[in-house]
Design a protein around this motif. Structure first.
Motif, mmCIF file in Angstrom:
data_model
loop_
_atom_site.group_PDB
_atom_site.id
_atom_site.type_symbol
_atom_site.label_atom_id
_atom_site.label_comp_id
_atom_site.label_asym_id
_atom_site.label_seq_id
_atom_site.Cartn_x
_atom_site.Cartn_y
_atom_site.Cartn_z
ATOM 1 N N ARG A 406 48.938 34.271 33.825
ATOM 2 C CA ARG A 406 49.184 35.541 33.152
ATOM 3 C C ARG A 406 47.963 36.450 33.084
ATOM 4 N N VAL A 407 46.986 36.220 33.934
ATOM 5 C CA VAL A 407 45.846 37.133 34.024
ATOM 6 C C VAL A 407 46.230 38.270 34.970
ATOM 7 N N MET A 408 46.130 39.504 34.497
ATOM 8 C CA MET A 408 46.585 40.645 35.274
ATOM 9 C C MET A 408 45.646 40.936 36.447
ATOM 10 N N ILE A 409 46.234 41.130 37.614
ATOM 11 C CA ILE A 409 45.495 41.519 38.815
ATOM 12 C C ILE A 409 46.053 42.870 39.253
ATOM 13 N N ARG A 410 45.267 43.923 39.136
ATOM 14 C CA ARG A 410 45.677 45.256 39.555
ATOM 15 C C ARG A 410 45.335 45.410 41.043
ATOM 16 N N THR A 411 46.231 44.930 41.879
ATOM 17 C CA THR A 411 45.958 44.810 43.313
ATOM 18 C C THR A 411 45.647 46.156 43.948
ATOM 19 N N GLY A 412 46.429 47.185 43.624
ATOM 20 C CA GLY A 412 46.221 48.487 44.244
ATOM 21 C C GLY A 412 44.859 49.070 43.941
ATOM 22 N N GLN A 413 44.433 48.986 42.691
ATOM 23 C CA GLN A 413 43.131 49.527 42.318
ATOM 24 C C GLN A 413 41.997 48.774 43.017
ATOM 25 N N LEU A 414 42.133 47.450 43.081
ATOM 26 C CA LEU A 414 41.088 46.649 43.733
ATOM 27 C C LEU A 414 41.036 46.908 45.235
ATOM 28 N N LEU A 415 42.207 47.037 45.869
ATOM 29 C CA LEU A 415 42.231 47.316 47.300
ATOM 30 C C LEU A 415 41.634 48.689 47.596
ATOM 31 N N ALA A 416 41.925 49.671 46.736
ATOM 32 C CA ALA A 416 41.337 51.000 46.905
ATOM 33 C C ALA A 416 39.824 50.944 46.785
ATOM 34 N N ASP A 417 39.323 50.158 45.848
ATOM 35 C CA ASP A 417 37.876 50.021 45.656
ATOM 36 C C ASP A 417 37.221 49.390 46.878
ATOM 37 N N ILE A 418 37.858 48.353 47.419
ATOM 38 C CA ILE A 418 37.331 47.699 48.622
ATOM 39 C C ILE A 418 37.310 48.677 49.791
ATOM 40 N N ALA A 419 38.414 49.419 49.969
ATOM 41 C CA ALA A 419 38.483 50.380 51.070
ATOM 42 C C ALA A 419 37.401 51.435 50.960
ATOM 43 N N ASP A 420 37.174 51.938 49.759
ATOM 44 C CA ASP A 420 36.124 52.933 49.546
ATOM 45 C C ASP A 420 34.755 52.379 49.931
#
Length: 456
Positions: A406-420
């Motif tokens: 139940r630990v939240m993973i905000r995949t979209g935000q993290l992927l955007a950060d990696i891409a940047d």
């Protein structure tokens, strides 16, 4: 190359909803619309993203017939099929052999529909004759006359022990399995190169949705056993549905469409540099969904995976999105050692595991697989850059996850950060739909991360 771990925190993102997709209609908007069924419905993952989402981003990106679109996590070909329908050149990457096969067949609109049906009917006649010789009645459309194999003469055919060990227990009952293997033999004995692949894909569709005991929710599972069920009739229905679609699609069969069986994390050498104008894709999410398990039954029955060695080889070429695909030799997690948010999430997962006293082997790997997943996406996005033309635009459909204690993973935000961090420009993170987490009932976002590649 820019430092992919330089951020102390996630940067500010622009969020908005995808055009004509609202959170309140999520259950509808992720379904395959009736008007989109041609080719898409030949075989597809239950949770595939919908063709209309592909159209939305092709239009938004201004993709024309002179451009080329890539789906590096091709799955069963949603992006490529939709591109081909619109006359847009498409190319896909997919490592899973049955999904690769399905995509390749769904892009082949050359078979003559009448001849396809005629050949399938010939195969059906031979198969039914073989059933009759064995005392088997496959006319299950008339339930009052079912014999449940009571008149069968001789031993039922079965898979080899190692093949059987790869399957979910009771995923297919003995008599339907026997009949499926007899049909497969008939397909091989009467094989016609123009129709063989379409006929086999039609059988894969029938196996999953009518012949087997499988059911699909958040995960693949096994439902009530079908001690006997028709095999030839649902297969013929699937073939006829293909033929009907081919009548609509044959005049669009010349559009370029290619698919390669490869690891999406290692794209150099697969495609020519600077050849891609747009990317529309949905990679796996960091959760416990084993996509090789979802397709396991048809993969084994059609001969794409025959033993544990071949299964292991497949899993080693995939982004690590679940603990069943983690190996000691994996090193993708090293690529995110300095990403503070990913490290924080992994530490939170491990802390909660210890607090809850969770000690199974899979639970002990939750923190590591989270890092492996995002490290794999670093590898993917880094290797993709050389294939992109300057100005290329990209859409990644990903979802929040809370599968790991139940630990939240905000995949979209993290992927955007990696891409940047890798030199991409982040245009927006669009809301596609929302859903409720199974365990917590917390709202999870499914998003489209929109990127722009300015050039090296």
């Amino acid at each position: 190359m820019r430092n992919p771990h330089r951020h102390g925190h996630l940067f500010s993102l622009t969020f908005h909803a995808v055009d004509d997709v609202s959170a309140g209609t999520a259950s509808y908007e992720n379904r395959l619309r009736v008007e989109d069924r041609a080719a898409h419905d030949w075989y597809r993952f239950v949770l595939s993203f919908p063709p209309h989402l592909v159209r939305t981003y092709l239009e938004r990106f201004g993709v024309t017939r002179e451009m080329r679109t890539l789906d590096p996590f091709c799955g069963t070909g949603t992006t490529l099929v939709e591109c081909k329908k619109l006359g847009i050149a498409g190319v896909g990457i997919e490592r899973n052999p049955v999904a690769y096969f399905a995509s390749r067949v769904k892009l082949d609109w050359t078979p003559d529909p009448d001849q396809l049906i005629s050949h399938a009917q010939e195969v059906a006649r031979h198969t039914l004759a073989a059933f009759g010789n064995d005392g088997i009645d496959d006319e299950m459309e008339l339930p009052l006359f079912r014999r449940n194999g009571q008149g069968h003469r001789g031993a039922l055919r079965a898979l080899h022990t190692e093949e059987q060990s790869l399957l979910l227990k009771d995923s297919i009952s003995p008599l339907p399995l026997h009949k499926t293997l007899v049909l497969l033999d008939s397909l091989q004995e009467h094989r016609h190169p123009a129709y063989a692949d379409h006929e086999r894909l039609a059988l894969a569709h029938a196996i999953v949705f009518e012949i087997s005991n499988l059911h699909f929710g958040p995960e693949v599972g096994v439902g009530p056993p079908k001690t006997d069920t028709a095999v030839v009739a649902p297969w013929l229905r699937a073939v006829r549905a293909m033929a009907e679609d081919l009548r609509q699609l044959r005049d669009r069969s010349d559009t370029e469409a290619a698919i390669y069986q490869a690891d999406a994390r290692s794209l150099s050498g697969v495609l020519e540099p600077g050849s891609i104008d747009a990317v529309i894709t949905s990679p796996p999410y960091p959760n416990e969904k084993d996509y090789t398990r979802t397709t396991r039954l048809e993969s084994v029955l059609l001969g794409f995976i025959r033993n544990k060695k071949e299964l292991r080889s497949l899993k080693q070429d995939l982004v690590r999105s679940n603990t069943r695909s983690v190996y000691r030799s994996d090193t993708d997690d090293k690529l995110v050692t300095e990403h503070p948010e990913i490290q924080r999430i992994a530490e939170a997962i491990e802390t909660r595991r210890i607090q809850l006293g969770k000690t199974s082997g899979f639970e002990r790997m939750y923190a590591r697989v989270t890092k492996l997943y995002f490290g794999g996406m670093v590898r993917h996005l880094a290797s993709l850059r050389s294939l992109l033309r300057p100005g290329a635009r990209l859409a990644y459909v990903v979802g929040d996850q809370a599968s790991y204690l139940r630990v939240m993973i905000r995949t979209g935000q993290l992927l955007a950060d990696i891409a940047d961090s890798l030199g991409y420009k982040v245009e927006s993170v669009d809301l596609f739909r929302t859903r409720l987490a199974t365990a917590t009932r917390e709202t999870l976002r499914e998003e489209v991360v929109v990127l722009h590649w300015p050039g090296a």
